[in-house]
Design a protein around this motif. Sequence first.
Motif, mmCIF file in Angstrom:
data_model
loop_
_atom_site.group_PDB
_atom_site.id
_atom_site.type_symbol
_atom_site.label_atom_id
_atom_site.label_comp_id
_atom_site.label_asym_id
_atom_site.label_seq_id
_atom_site.Cartn_x
_atom_site.Cartn_y
_atom_site.Cartn_z
ATOM 1 N N ALA A 1 18.080 -28.812 -60.046
ATOM 2 C CA ALA A 1 17.641 -30.245 -59.617
ATOM 3 C C ALA A 1 18.289 -30.908 -58.551
ATOM 4 C CB ALA A 1 17.177 -31.043 -60.877
ATOM 5 N N GLN A 2 19.776 -31.042 -58.691
ATOM 6 C CA GLN A 2 20.480 -31.523 -57.930
ATOM 7 C C GLN A 2 20.526 -30.930 -56.487
ATOM 8 O OE1 GLN A 2 24.710 -31.819 -59.194
ATOM 9 N NE2 GLN A 2 24.452 -33.901 -59.082
ATOM 10 N N GLY A 3 20.607 -29.502 -56.467
ATOM 11 C CA GLY A 3 20.540 -29.108 -55.228
ATOM 12 C C GLY A 3 19.140 -29.336 -54.544
ATOM 13 N N LYS A 4 18.109 -29.271 -55.340
ATOM 14 C CA LYS A 4 16.651 -29.365 -54.753
ATOM 15 C C LYS A 4 16.757 -30.940 -54.097
ATOM 16 C CE LYS A 4 13.478 -26.025 -56.974
ATOM 17 N NZ LYS A 4 12.454 -25.891 -57.648
ATOM 18 N N ASP B 1 18.042 -32.888 -46.240
ATOM 19 C CA ASP B 1 17.725 -31.622 -45.556
ATOM 20 C C ASP B 1 19.012 -30.723 -45.634
ATOM 21 O OD1 ASP B 1 16.151 -29.704 -44.844
ATOM 22 O OD2 ASP B 1 16.392 -30.237 -42.622
ATOM 23 N N LYS B 2 19.814 -30.501 -46.781
ATOM 24 C CA LYS B 2 21.025 -29.883 -46.813
ATOM 25 C C LYS B 2 20.907 -28.865 -47.976
ATOM 26 C CE LYS B 2 25.311 -30.911 -44.920
ATOM 27 N NZ LYS B 2 26.502 -31.900 -45.038
ATOM 28 N N LYS B 3 21.019 -27.522 -47.748
ATOM 29 C CA LYS B 3 21.018 -26.729 -48.821
ATOM 30 C C LYS B 3 22.281 -26.439 -49.684
ATOM 31 C CE LYS B 3 17.176 -23.615 -47.118
ATOM 32 N NZ LYS B 3 17.104 -22.224 -46.293
ATOM 33 N N LEU C 1 19.067 -32.799 -52.960
ATOM 34 C CA LEU C 1 19.824 -32.731 -51.814
ATOM 35 C C LEU C 1 19.073 -32.052 -50.695
ATOM 36 C CD1 LEU C 1 22.855 -33.507 -51.044
ATOM 37 C CD2 LEU C 1 23.304 -30.952 -51.103
ATOM 38 N N LYS C 2 18.397 -31.082 -50.723
ATOM 39 C CA LYS C 2 17.451 -30.707 -49.644
ATOM 40 C C LYS C 2 16.348 -31.648 -49.214
ATOM 41 C CE LYS C 2 15.968 -27.031 -47.315
ATOM 42 N NZ LYS C 2 15.376 -28.079 -46.170
ATOM 43 N N HIS D 1 26.441 -37.436 -51.948
ATOM 44 C CA HIS D 1 25.628 -36.777 -50.970
ATOM 45 C C HIS D 1 24.551 -37.294 -50.351
ATOM 46 C CE1 HIS D 1 28.027 -33.139 -50.327
ATOM 47 N NE2 HIS D 1 27.967 -32.955 -51.949
ATOM 48 N N SER D 2 23.769 -38.278 -51.521
ATOM 49 C CA SER D 2 22.790 -38.957 -51.074
ATOM 50 C C SER D 2 22.807 -40.415 -50.372
ATOM 51 C CB SER D 2 21.557 -38.979 -52.420
ATOM 52 O OG SER D 2 22.326 -40.106 -53.062
#
Length: 360
Positions: free
Chosen positions: A284-287, A294-296, A289-290, A142-143
């Motif tokens: 942490a992984q979800g944060k 900028d994806k939740k 990504l945000k 994703h990153s």
Amino acid sequence: MSLSRLHIESFRNISSAQLQPGDGLNLIYGHNGSGKTSILEAIYFLGMGRSFRSHLSQRVIKNDDDALTLFANMESGDEQSKIGLRRFRSGDIEVKINGDKVKRLSTLAETLPIQVITPESFSLLFEGPKSRRQFIDWGAFHSDPRFYAAWVNVRRILKQRNQLLRDGSPYSSIQFWDKEFIRYAELVTDIRKQYVDSLNELLKGIIGEFLPQVDVKVSFTRGWDAKTEYAQLLETQYPRDLATGYTVSGPHKADLRLRVGTLPAQDALSRGQLKLLVCALRIAQGKLLKQQIDKKSIYLVDDLPSELDAKHRKLLLQQLADTGAQVFVTAIEPAAIVDSLITPPSKMFHVEQGRVTVIE
Ligand SMILES: Nc1ncnc2c1ncn2[C@@H]1O[C@H](COP(=O)(O)OP(=O)(O)OP(=O)(O)O)[C@@H](O)[C@H]1O
């Protein structure tokens, strides 16, 4: 990203269900075997094209039905999109995003990033490195847009290389593949390392909240001795690779090391603490990504109350709320969640024998 409407058909014990989830925390409750996990599994299936419980996708299709169907309306800021998936018992799968057919299942993951935490999530810490590599690769994928192609190429060339080793090929013919292999292997490794470094920044704060007395260290191991150039290693290691019939070291052996002092985390922590550590990694992984794109993510937490005392349930729910993401949690008794929340859930659903009703 959040789901504003979800339609589930012929999935496990659910014949047909329609849900209009809320933006924040969605609580799904009901007795054992009612179908709570199946709802989370259906959301995961929509985002990944597979189940988190079974390797055999046909097992999730409701008994005697030919296919399962999943459909969702999604929202991200002002953007709205639709995603639909049909999986047949024959193995065929049809996926549409905004009405257009999608060929690559990885497009689903790009569209709908999902974090799942189940009572079995411990396996991330106990099992071999594969699941931890998958964890790192989810984030790397994703990153960094370069990651997926590089990773596909590593796997492709590794397969060819291992076949040559099994055939007893001389180093000169293996070396032909190695130039390309090394380039992709180093790129995959650099992206993974950078990803784990960024993750660690966020992780420290979350672990500090969940496990303040425990000194957890999370580090990345690349799959070969960091002091040696990969090209040099492949050359010196050739006799060993030839003898074993496969490439012994490389990015396919990378791992995430979790330690408490000198011990592996799984030997040093209690079951509840291990659950919190896995939750910290996922949050942490979800944060991250945000922060990065900028994806939740959408969080699916199965049987959230299990293994956790009231204080830690509260802390976990607070951390999940801090992500600002849409969260689906299941519990047998709603009070186990509601009593730990500062504000009421956005939506509550009761499940009974595969039937879902919203609690107003
Ligand atoms: N392919 C299938 N077709 C029909 N029913 C199925 C299928 N696979 C599983 N089931 C049934 O679906 C039911 C729901 O299972 P699920 O795991 O979702 O329940 P749950 O509410 O999460 O239970 P628990 O609280 O015990 O974890 C189970 O009774 C199971 O036997």
